[in-house]
Design an enzyme around this catalytic site. Structure first.
Site, PDB file in Angstrom:
ATOM      1  CD  GLN A 252      21.063 110.021 -25.066  1.00 15.47           C
ATOM      2  OE1 GLN A 252      20.117 109.878 -25.839  1.00 15.47           O
ATOM      3  NE2 GLN A 252      21.426 109.087 -24.212  1.00 15.47           N
ATOM      4  CE1 TYR A 281      29.643  99.573 -23.920  1.00 14.79           C
ATOM      5  CE2 TYR A 281      29.343  99.739 -21.536  1.00 14.79           C
ATOM      6  CZ  TYR A 281      29.534  98.973 -22.663  1.00 14.79           C
ATOM      7  OH  TYR A 281      29.617  97.611 -22.549  1.00 14.79           O
ATOM      8  CD  GLU A 302      32.722 105.860 -27.298  1.00 11.86           C
ATOM      9  OE1 GLU A 302      31.785 105.827 -26.492  1.00 11.86           O
ATOM     10  OE2 GLU A 302      32.650 105.349 -28.436  1.00 11.86           O
ATOM     11  CG  ASP A 350      24.638 105.949 -21.904  1.00 10.34           C
ATOM     12  OD1 ASP A 350      23.696 105.249 -22.335  1.00 10.34           O
ATOM     13  OD2 ASP A 350      24.768 107.162 -22.188  1.00 10.34           O
ATOM     14  CB  CYS A 377      18.639 103.565 -25.195  1.00 11.16           C
ATOM     15  SG  CYS A 377      19.876 102.491 -25.919  1.00 11.16           S
TER      16      CYS A 377
END
Ligand SMILES: C[S@@+](CC[C@H](N)C(=O)[O-])C[C@H]1O[C@@H](n2cnc3c(N)ncnc32)[C@H](O)[C@@H]1O
Length: 422
Positions: A252, A281, A302, A350, A377
């Site tokens: 981030q 994720y 991931e 995410d 996001c």
């Protein structure tokens, strides 16, 4: 609902629609007919900070409104439970990662800055980056001066010629570490002198990338000096997790807001210490490791292998022994994970901006997790995903926007979807 680039909320513009979807459209402003009365002077030109012409209070109020609007218009929620946005304490110079591009000005001089909006082959030089720290500004200026003195050329994608492509700078906001990665075309330069020039940096790397694509993720990376990894610290629940970040891994961009985002995700997860949590994720393990402090066990998935290696190392170095990480594609890895680990009590997702495909939502629903914490996001992809989940019996109980990207129109939020246990 129309998202217009080249304009800010409150402007009246003439715009051309560039993309039309069922529930919203995207457009590009052609002419500013009447600027918003709230416009203020920008601090410094910056194509990545188009909302800096709005007072910060207006920016985050607008983002809260946009999240609600997306859930109503795209998700079909009559009265979505959107809570007040968590505004940033420091809305300037917050980015822990910046990617600059090399280019050539009209007189043939080397420049280092940003793409001119809408122009893929024109770069505007930058001397002050209002989203990065002053240390990053100083490092970029040193790199630029050194490359000019060496007579190195910028890569020209139209011609397929030239050497210098990008400079990627990462900064540990809590650790003070600084990393510079130069991305070039195949070729040679005085690499050890370059590393010596940046002797204050904790890591200097060189990536050689072939092909015309504008990406800093491809190519072979060589360590020129210092460490391959950047260390950053995340502070949650009174603990400080020291995390290693590989050059290829996502992290981030706003460390201080990321800490608040992860604390919020943990709060919405409603952990009591007995839960099995899946973190889909999972990147370098940030959310999983925060939640592991309060859950029985956490499993992360991931797709980027260096990020998975970081997550495993981050669990080990922080002495967290109830978090495991696997490399895999969420689309295919989720079913086998349920078979191996059992059903999750809490499932965190995410995903990237594109959100979850309908098929992945079906896989998520199959797990039967009573709580889904959705970190997003992009509210325009959160909205249809949340709708698909509520159509399958979940309740959208909370949505909290977090301003991760001040001075830009981008929005982060965390949502909680719950269903009664069968
Ligand atoms: C928005 S980032 C979130 C990372 C992490 N949760 C964090 O906060 O640092 C999305 C992550 O999803 C990964 N990813 C993208 N597509 C994927 C897929 N199909 N399966 C698994 N991971 C994927 C990316 O590599 C990236 O690390």
């Amino acid at each position: 609902m129309v998202f217009v680039t080249g304009a800010v909320p409150g402007d009246r513009v003439r715009a051309r629609v560039t993309k039309r979807k069922r529930a919203y459209a995207e457009a590009r402003a052609l002419e500013l007919v009447e600027p918003s009365a709230e416009r203020v002077a920008p601090r410094a030109p910056h194509p990545g900070a188009p909302w800096q012409v709005l007072p910060y209070e207006r920016q985050f109020a607008e983002k809260e409104h946009l999240v609600r609007d997306a859930l109503v218009r795209i998700g079909g929620f009559a009265d979505p439970p959107v809570e007040p946005i968590l505004a940033a304490q420091d809305p300037w110079r917050y980015r822990n990662k910046v990617e600059y591009s090399f280019g050539t000005d009209e007189r043939g001089g080397l420049v280092l800055g940003f793409h001119r909006p809408g122009r893929w082959n024109e770069i505007d030089d930058v001397s002050e980056d209002v989203l990065a720290s002053e240390r990053v500004d100083a490092l970029r200026e040193r790199v630029k001066a050194w490359c000019r003195a060496e007579g190195l050329s910028a890569y020209d994608r139209r011609e397929g010629a030239g050497f210098l492509r990008n400079l990627v700078v990462r900064e540990g906001r809590r650790t003070g570490e600084l990393q510079a990665r130069l991305v070039t075309s195949p070729g040679d330069f005085r690499a050890s002198d370059f590393a010596a020039e940046l002797d204050g940096a904790d890591g200097v790397l060189w990536t050689r990338a072939a092909g015309v694509a504008e990406t800093t993720r491809d190519g072979e990376t060589e360590l020129l000096a210092g460490s391959d990894f950047l260390d950053e610290e995340i502070r949650v629940f009174g603990a400080a997790l020291r995390l290693r970040v590989s050059p290829e891994a996502f992290f981030q961009v706003h460390t201080e807001q990321a800490e608040r985002l992860y604390a919020l995700a943990a709060e919405l997860a409603g952990l009591r210490g007995t839960e099995r949590v899946f973190d889909l994720y999972s990147g370098i393990g940030t959310i999983a490791l925060c939640l592991a402090l309060r859950a029985r066990e956490v499993v992360g998935i991931e797709s980027v292998e260096p990020a998975v290696a970081d997550a495993i190392e981050n669990a080990r170095s922080n002495e967290i022994d109830n978090a495991r990480f696997f490399a895999g594609d969420v689309r295919t890895a989720l079913r086998p994970l349920v078979e191996e680990a059992g059903r999750p009590d809490v499932l965190v997702v995410d995903p990237p901006r594109a959100g979850l495909s309908q098929k992945i939502v079906r896989r998520v629903l199959e797990t039967g997790a009573p709580r889904i914490v959705y970190v997003s996001c992009n509210p325009t992809t959160l909205a249809p995903n949340a709708r698909q989940m509520t159509d399958a019996g979940y309740r959208l109980s909370a949505v909290r926007p977090v301003d991760m990207f001040p001075q830009t129109p981008h929005i982060e939020c965390v949502a909680l979807l719950e269903r009664d246990s069968p």
